[in-house]
Design an enzyme around this catalytic site. Structure first.
Site, mmCIF file in Angstrom:
data_model
loop_
_atom_site.group_PDB
_atom_site.id
_atom_site.type_symbol
_atom_site.label_atom_id
_atom_site.label_comp_id
_atom_site.label_asym_id
_atom_site.label_seq_id
_atom_site.Cartn_x
_atom_site.Cartn_y
_atom_site.Cartn_z
ATOM 1 N N ASP A 1 -28.660 11.627 37.842
ATOM 2 C CA ASP A 1 -27.311 11.678 38.388
ATOM 3 C C ASP A 1 -27.350 11.289 39.862
ATOM 4 O OD1 ASP A 1 -26.144 12.575 36.055
ATOM 5 O OD2 ASP A 1 -26.028 14.668 36.679
ATOM 6 N N HIS B 1 -21.903 11.289 41.734
ATOM 7 C CA HIS B 1 -21.408 11.682 40.407
ATOM 8 C C HIS B 1 -20.817 13.092 40.439
ATOM 9 C CE1 HIS B 1 -21.245 12.472 36.125
ATOM 10 N NE2 HIS B 1 -22.173 13.396 36.209
ATOM 11 N N HIS C 1 -23.912 8.101 31.795
ATOM 12 C CA HIS C 1 -24.366 9.490 31.676
ATOM 13 C C HIS C 1 -24.864 9.744 30.254
ATOM 14 C CE1 HIS C 1 -24.016 13.930 32.206
ATOM 15 N NE2 HIS C 1 -24.343 13.591 33.439
ATOM 16 N N HIS D 1 -25.701 21.622 40.134
ATOM 17 C CA HIS D 1 -25.504 20.310 40.760
ATOM 18 C C HIS D 1 -25.276 20.485 42.270
ATOM 19 C CE1 HIS D 1 -24.685 18.793 36.656
ATOM 20 N NE2 HIS D 1 -24.920 17.587 37.152
ATOM 21 N N HIS E 1 -31.596 9.919 32.342
ATOM 22 C CA HIS E 1 -30.882 9.366 33.485
ATOM 23 C C HIS E 1 -31.021 10.280 34.692
ATOM 24 C CE1 HIS E 1 -27.947 12.240 31.902
ATOM 25 N NE2 HIS E 1 -27.471 12.295 33.126
#
Length: 178
Positions: free
Chosen positions: A57, A61, A51, A163, A55
């Site tokens: 995710d 994650h 992380h 997220h 990047h």
């Protein structure tokens, strides 16, 4: 360069100085064999959080039922991309109202906020994305979103609302962080 496609690398250089989330594993490299020591090759190992730097995710994650990155279709990551510059006060989320005057022209959107200006110096007050923005982009047929910060949520978020909004749309939407 892929045939008919320019690939622009936006990755920060990963060194032992690159900042990571407080408490996470910093990058280190251990040189096991080295030409400078008379060895016949250079051989090394690394230790780091995954992380860091630029990047993506993987859904596993941030969600217990999420798939790992190896299961993701690479076509999400290759193709036309639009960079949208957004200037907001530090620690603010980006909402649909902040980009309503911008035409969405690509299926991949990267947000440039300049709120995490130095990858070697951690600052927790970077900009992030709102769950509402994710839903807005999904309506616009966007399949990937990225931001020039360590996370799509604020650094102190425990609920990971953005997220989770991405996860709810995981089959047609991905995220990339810088």
């Amino acid at each position: 360069e892929a045939i008919g496609m320019n690939i622009i690398d936006i990755s920060p250089v990963i060194t032992p100085n690159i900042a990571v989330f407080p408490g996470d594993t910093t990058f280190s490299r251990n040189i096991l064999l080295d030409f400078k020591k008379g060895n016949n090759l250079l051989l090394s190992s690394i230790s780091s959080t995954v992380h860091l730097g630029a990047h993506t995710d993987a859904p596993n994650h941030y969600h217990p039922d999420g798939c790992d990155i190896a299961e993701r279709d690479l076509n999400f990551y290759f193709g036309d991309c639009q960079v949208i510059t957004v200037t907001l006060p530090l620690a603010q989320r980006i909402y649909p109202k902040d980009i309503l005057d911008i035409e969405i022209k690509a299926k991949r959107i990267l947000f440039k906020t300049n709120s995490f200006p130095n990858p070697d110096n951690w600052n927790s007050d970077f900009n992030s994305l709102s769950p509402e923005l994710v839903e807005y982009l999904v309506e616009k047929k966007v399949i990937l979103v990225g931001i020039d910060t360590p996370s799509v949520d604020p650094s102190d978020s425990k609920d990971l609302e953005t997220h989770n909004s991405i996860y709810r749309n995981t089959y047609n939407f991905l995220q990339v962080n810088n």
